[in-house]
Scaffold this motif. Structure first.
Motif, PDB file in Angstrom:
ATOM      1  N   TYR A  45       0.857  -1.197   0.000  1.00 37.19           N
ATOM      2  CA  TYR A  45       0.000   0.000   0.000  1.00 37.19           C
ATOM      3  C   TYR A  45       0.884   1.235   0.000  1.00 37.19           C
ATOM      4  CZ  TYR A  45      -3.496  -3.429   1.229  1.00 37.19           C
ATOM      5  OH  TYR A  45      -4.310  -4.518   1.193  1.00 37.19           O
ATOM      6  N   ARG A  46       0.452   2.282  -0.705  1.00 40.63           N
ATOM      7  CA  ARG A  46       1.239   3.527  -0.746  1.00 40.63           C
ATOM      8  C   ARG A  46       0.324   4.738  -0.587  1.00 40.63           C
ATOM      9  NH1 ARG A  46       4.542   0.188  -0.207  1.00 40.63           N
ATOM     10  NH2 ARG A  46       6.333  -0.299  -1.526  1.00 40.63           N
ATOM     11  N   ASN A  47       0.909   5.830  -0.073  1.00 42.58           N
ATOM     12  CA  ASN A  47       0.175   7.069   0.168  1.00 42.58           C
ATOM     13  C   ASN A  47       0.207   8.009  -1.031  1.00 42.58           C
ATOM     14  OD1 ASN A  47      -0.877   7.549   2.936  1.00 42.58           O
ATOM     15  ND2 ASN A  47       1.178   6.813   3.481  1.00 42.58           N
ATOM     16  N   ILE A  62      -5.476  12.316  -8.918  1.00 43.02           N
ATOM     17  CA  ILE A  62      -4.209  12.188  -8.188  1.00 43.02           C
ATOM     18  C   ILE A  62      -3.067  12.371  -9.193  1.00 43.02           C
ATOM     19  CG2 ILE A  62      -2.716  10.645  -6.829  1.00 43.02           C
ATOM     20  CD1 ILE A  62      -5.174   9.471  -5.558  1.00 43.02           C
ATOM     21  N   ILE A  63      -2.029  13.067  -8.756  1.00 45.57           N
ATOM     22  CA  ILE A  63      -0.870  13.298  -9.623  1.00 45.57           C
ATOM     23  C   ILE A  63       0.283  12.423  -9.119  1.00 45.57           C
ATOM     24  CG2 ILE A  63       0.786  15.030 -10.432  1.00 45.57           C
ATOM     25  CD1 ILE A  63      -1.448  17.133  -9.957  1.00 45.57           C
ATOM     26  N   PHE A  64       0.709  11.496  -9.956  1.00 45.58           N
ATOM     27  CA  PHE A  64       1.710  10.507  -9.549  1.00 45.58           C
ATOM     28  C   PHE A  64       3.087  10.819 -10.131  1.00 45.58           C
ATOM     29  CE2 PHE A  64      -2.386   8.290  -9.559  1.00 45.58           C
ATOM     30  CZ  PHE A  64      -2.389   7.727  -8.294  1.00 45.58           C
ATOM     31  N   HIS A  65       4.105  10.701  -9.268  1.00 50.95           N
ATOM     32  CA  HIS A  65       5.481  10.758  -9.764  1.00 50.95           C
ATOM     33  C   HIS A  65       5.861   9.354 -10.208  1.00 50.95           C
ATOM     34  CE1 HIS A  65      10.013  11.596  -8.979  1.00 50.95           C
ATOM     35  NE2 HIS A  65       9.692  11.721 -10.245  1.00 50.95           N
ATOM     36  N   GLN A  86       6.053  17.210   6.576  1.00 44.87           N
ATOM     37  CA  GLN A  86       5.897  15.753   6.456  1.00 44.87           C
ATOM     38  C   GLN A  86       6.718  15.270   5.277  1.00 44.87           C
ATOM     39  OE1 GLN A  86       1.873  14.276   5.910  1.00 44.87           O
ATOM     40  NE2 GLN A  86       2.477  12.241   6.582  1.00 44.87           N
ATOM     41  N   GLY A  87       7.696  14.421   5.548  1.00 44.37           N
ATOM     42  CA  GLY A  87       8.473  13.814   4.467  1.00 44.37           C
ATOM     43  C   GLY A  87       7.595  12.818   3.733  1.00 44.37           C
ATOM     44  N   TYR A  88       7.669  12.839   2.398  1.00 46.58           N
ATOM     45  CA  TYR A  88       6.830  11.942   1.591  1.00 46.58           C
ATOM     46  C   TYR A  88       7.588  10.721   1.076  1.00 46.58           C
ATOM     47  CZ  TYR A  88       2.805  15.180   1.327  1.00 46.58           C
ATOM     48  OH  TYR A  88       1.703  15.965   1.600  1.00 46.58           O
ATOM     49  N   GLY A 110      15.964   4.772  -0.486  1.00 49.20           N
ATOM     50  CA  GLY A 110      16.205   3.438   0.050  1.00 49.20           C
ATOM     51  C   GLY A 110      15.117   2.914   0.967  1.00 49.20           C
ATOM     52  N   LYS A 111      14.063   3.706   1.198  1.00 47.49           N
ATOM     53  CA  LYS A 111      12.998   3.280   2.107  1.00 47.49           C
ATOM     54  C   LYS A 111      11.732   3.028   1.284  1.00 47.49           C
ATOM     55  CE  LYS A 111      10.969   3.460   6.394  1.00 47.49           C
ATOM     56  NZ  LYS A 111       9.855   2.580   6.070  1.00 47.49           N
ATOM     57  N   LYS A 112      11.088   1.886   1.571  1.00 51.47           N
ATOM     58  CA  LYS A 112       9.841   1.571   0.861  1.00 51.47           C
ATOM     59  C   LYS A 112       8.661   2.172   1.587  1.00 51.47           C
ATOM     60  CE  LYS A 112      10.908  -2.841  -1.282  1.00 51.47           C
ATOM     61  NZ  LYS A 112      10.529  -4.239  -1.336  1.00 51.47           N
ATOM     62  N   GLY A 113       7.853   2.933   0.886  1.00 51.11           N
ATOM     63  CA  GLY A 113       6.607   3.466   1.445  1.00 51.11           C
ATOM     64  C   GLY A 113       6.812   4.301   2.691  1.00 51.11           C
ATOM     65  N   LEU A 114       6.164   5.433   2.772  1.00 52.19           N
ATOM     66  CA  LEU A 114       6.217   6.244   3.995  1.00 52.19           C
ATOM     67  C   LEU A 114       4.793   6.598   4.376  1.00 52.19           C
ATOM     68  CD1 LEU A 114       9.048   8.944   3.789  1.00 52.19           C
ATOM     69  CD2 LEU A 114       9.007   6.854   5.107  1.00 52.19           C
TER      70      LEU A 114
HETATM   71  C1  FAD Z   1       1.169  11.871   3.052  1.00 57.00           C
HETATM   72  C2  FAD Z   1       1.833  11.473   1.750  1.00 57.00           C
HETATM   73  C3  FAD Z   1       1.327  11.938   0.541  1.00 57.00           C
HETATM   74  C4  FAD Z   1       1.936  11.594  -0.672  1.00 57.00           C
HETATM   75  N1  FAD Z   1       1.395  12.051  -1.855  1.00 57.00           N
HETATM   76  C5  FAD Z   1       1.969  11.687  -3.045  1.00 57.00           C
HETATM   77  C6  FAD Z   1       1.401  12.098  -4.310  1.00 57.00           C
HETATM   78  O1  FAD Z   1       0.349  12.761  -4.371  1.00 57.00           O
HETATM   79  N2  FAD Z   1       2.037  11.719  -5.441  1.00 57.00           N
HETATM   80  C7  FAD Z   1       3.176  10.946  -5.436  1.00 57.00           C
HETATM   81  O2  FAD Z   1       3.713  10.625  -6.510  1.00 57.00           O
HETATM   82  N3  FAD Z   1       3.711  10.522  -4.255  1.00 57.00           N
HETATM   83  C8  FAD Z   1       3.128  10.869  -3.089  1.00 57.00           C
HETATM   84  N4  FAD Z   1       3.671  10.438  -1.902  1.00 57.00           N
HETATM   85  C9  FAD Z   1       4.938   9.707  -1.954  1.00 57.00           C
HETATM   86  C10 FAD Z   1       4.782   8.225  -2.241  1.00 57.00           C
HETATM   87  O3  FAD Z   1       3.933   7.618  -1.294  1.00 57.00           O
HETATM   88  C11 FAD Z   1       6.198   7.617  -2.170  1.00 57.00           C
HETATM   89  O4  FAD Z   1       7.000   8.157  -3.200  1.00 57.00           O
HETATM   90  C12 FAD Z   1       6.204   6.109  -2.240  1.00 57.00           C
HETATM   91  O5  FAD Z   1       7.443   5.660  -1.731  1.00 57.00           O
HETATM   92  C13 FAD Z   1       6.049   5.571  -3.644  1.00 57.00           C
HETATM   93  O6  FAD Z   1       5.993   4.176  -3.577  1.00 57.00           O
HETATM   94  P1  FAD Z   1       6.780   3.223  -4.606  1.00 57.00           P
HETATM   95  O7  FAD Z   1       6.206   1.852  -4.413  1.00 57.00           O
HETATM   96  O8  FAD Z   1       6.769   3.842  -5.963  1.00 57.00           O
HETATM   97  O9  FAD Z   1       8.271   3.243  -4.085  1.00 57.00           O
HETATM   98  P2  FAD Z   1       8.769   2.450  -2.715  1.00 57.00           P
HETATM   99  O10 FAD Z   1       8.574   0.970  -2.876  1.00 57.00           O
HETATM  100  O11 FAD Z   1       8.111   3.095  -1.558  1.00 57.00           O
HETATM  101  O12 FAD Z   1      10.301   2.794  -2.746  1.00 57.00           O
HETATM  102  C14 FAD Z   1      11.208   2.062  -3.573  1.00 57.00           C
HETATM  103  C15 FAD Z   1      12.410   2.954  -3.872  1.00 57.00           C
HETATM  104  O13 FAD Z   1      11.940   4.081  -4.602  1.00 57.00           O
HETATM  105  C16 FAD Z   1      12.409   5.269  -3.998  1.00 57.00           C
HETATM  106  N5  FAD Z   1      11.396   6.345  -4.172  1.00 57.00           N
HETATM  107  C17 FAD Z   1      10.168   6.446  -3.580  1.00 57.00           C
HETATM  108  N6  FAD Z   1       9.551   7.571  -3.976  1.00 57.00           N
HETATM  109  C18 FAD Z   1      10.409   8.202  -4.830  1.00 57.00           C
HETATM  110  C19 FAD Z   1      10.346   9.407  -5.565  1.00 57.00           C
HETATM  111  N7  FAD Z   1       9.277  10.220  -5.526  1.00 57.00           N
HETATM  112  N8  FAD Z   1      11.393   9.748  -6.351  1.00 57.00           N
HETATM  113  C20 FAD Z   1      12.502   8.950  -6.430  1.00 57.00           C
HETATM  114  N9  FAD Z   1      12.621   7.776  -5.741  1.00 57.00           N
HETATM  115  C21 FAD Z   1      11.577   7.414  -4.961  1.00 57.00           C
HETATM  116  C22 FAD Z   1      12.607   4.911  -2.519  1.00 57.00           C
HETATM  117  O14 FAD Z   1      13.529   5.741  -1.920  1.00 57.00           O
HETATM  118  C23 FAD Z   1      13.065   3.478  -2.597  1.00 57.00           C
HETATM  119  O15 FAD Z   1      14.464   3.442  -2.761  1.00 57.00           O
HETATM  120  C24 FAD Z   1       3.076  10.755  -0.675  1.00 57.00           C
HETATM  121  C25 FAD Z   1       3.577  10.263   0.551  1.00 57.00           C
HETATM  122  C26 FAD Z   1       2.971  10.624   1.739  1.00 57.00           C
HETATM  123  C27 FAD Z   1       3.529  10.082   3.038  1.00 57.00           C
END
Ligand code: FAD
Length: 236
Positions: free
Chosen positions: A62-64, A79-82, A226-228, A232-236
């Protein structure tokens, strides 16, 4: 925040984690920023600036993410996704297309908007674009003085303009926001205009922490942060 739960627990919660929204349309604002419009029953959801929704991205993960725009009458939200390509969440969002169904939780979390504070200064990166899009109409409606600082990858530097954002400065994401001295020299600190502002800091954890440290040292403004995401960390 728990970013993964064991499959047996997910099975136990079964129906409550089943798909509850549908993808209406998707659009790439840049090669790494994707906006998705969802449709579902959001009539009972409470949308507050700063709240985030948990999205099920695999059977157990699950991710935020932040709602950038919503319309309760039409039952739609954006929602706008990176699409950074490093994680399961990003990879899953990249694959989503019209008519796909998925589980999105109701919004919850930290409230960031203080209507009584006249000056609002917001720092973030690609992950903060949704927050900023949800906040901008309120800042304009209530005639706040506001400014956005973004640290963005080169590929995304035009995205704020494409999202019709205003009063923003884009900085290259090159580690500068890890450098206290460099932050101290930013234009925002070369005037007393922002001394009493509310600073909302989001995005990369290390950048947020460094910016926060500078603000604390300077005794400038009130801080919400709030760090998002963190390297190196999965999900915050
Ligand atoms: C309250 C809150 C609101 C958020 N809102 C948004 C939103 O609207 N849109 C959005 O895109 N994200 C948002 N995020 C951030 C998103 O939840 C994280 O980027 C999340 O880690 C993405 O999950 P993943 O499975 O892609 O990567 P993970 O499995 O979590 O991480 C795998 C690897 O990817 C890296 N990584 C994670 N995010 C990024 C990044 N942005 N750029 C480069 N490397 C990254 C990690 O450091 C790790 O090494 C939010 C987070 C929080 C806590």
């Amino acid at each position: 925040m728990i970013s993964s739960i064991p499959k047996w627990l997910a099975d136990l919660f079964g129906s409550s984690l089943r798909p509850n929204v549908k993808v209406l349309e998707t659009h790439y604002i840049s090669s790494h920023i994707k906006k998705i419009r969802f449709q579902g029953d959001i009539s009972k959801w409470s949308f507050q600036i700063g709240y985030a929704n948990v999205i099920r991205v695999t059977e157990t993960e699950y991710r935020n993410y932040t709602v950038a725009y919503h319309d309760k009458k039409k039952g739609i939200f954006d929602i706008i996704f990176h699409i950074h390509g490093n994680g399961v969440g990003s990879q899953y969002m990249d694959t989503l297309k019209a008519n796909d169904e998925l589980f999105v939780s109701l919004p919850r979390g930290k409230k960031f908007y203080e209507p009584n504070v006249q000056q609002q200064f917001i720092f973030g990166d690609e992950t903060s674009l949704g927050l900023v899009c949800s906040l901008l109409p309120l800042l304009k409606k209530h005639k706040h003085q506001f400014h956005f600082y973004f640290e963005l990858d080169e590929a995304n530097k035009s995205v704020p303009a494409l999202l019709d954002l205003e009063n923003y400065t884009v900085f290259q994401k090159n580690g500068s926001f890890r450098n206290e001295k460099w932050i101290n020299d930013l234009p925002v600190f070369q005037t007393t205009d922002w001394k009493e502002a509310r600073f909302i800091l989001t995005g990369n954890v290390k950048s947020v922490q460094t910016f926060r440290k500078v603000l604390k040292h300077r005794r400038t403004g009130k801080i919400s942060s709030q760090g998002y995401w963190l390297e190196g960390k999965k999900g915050l």
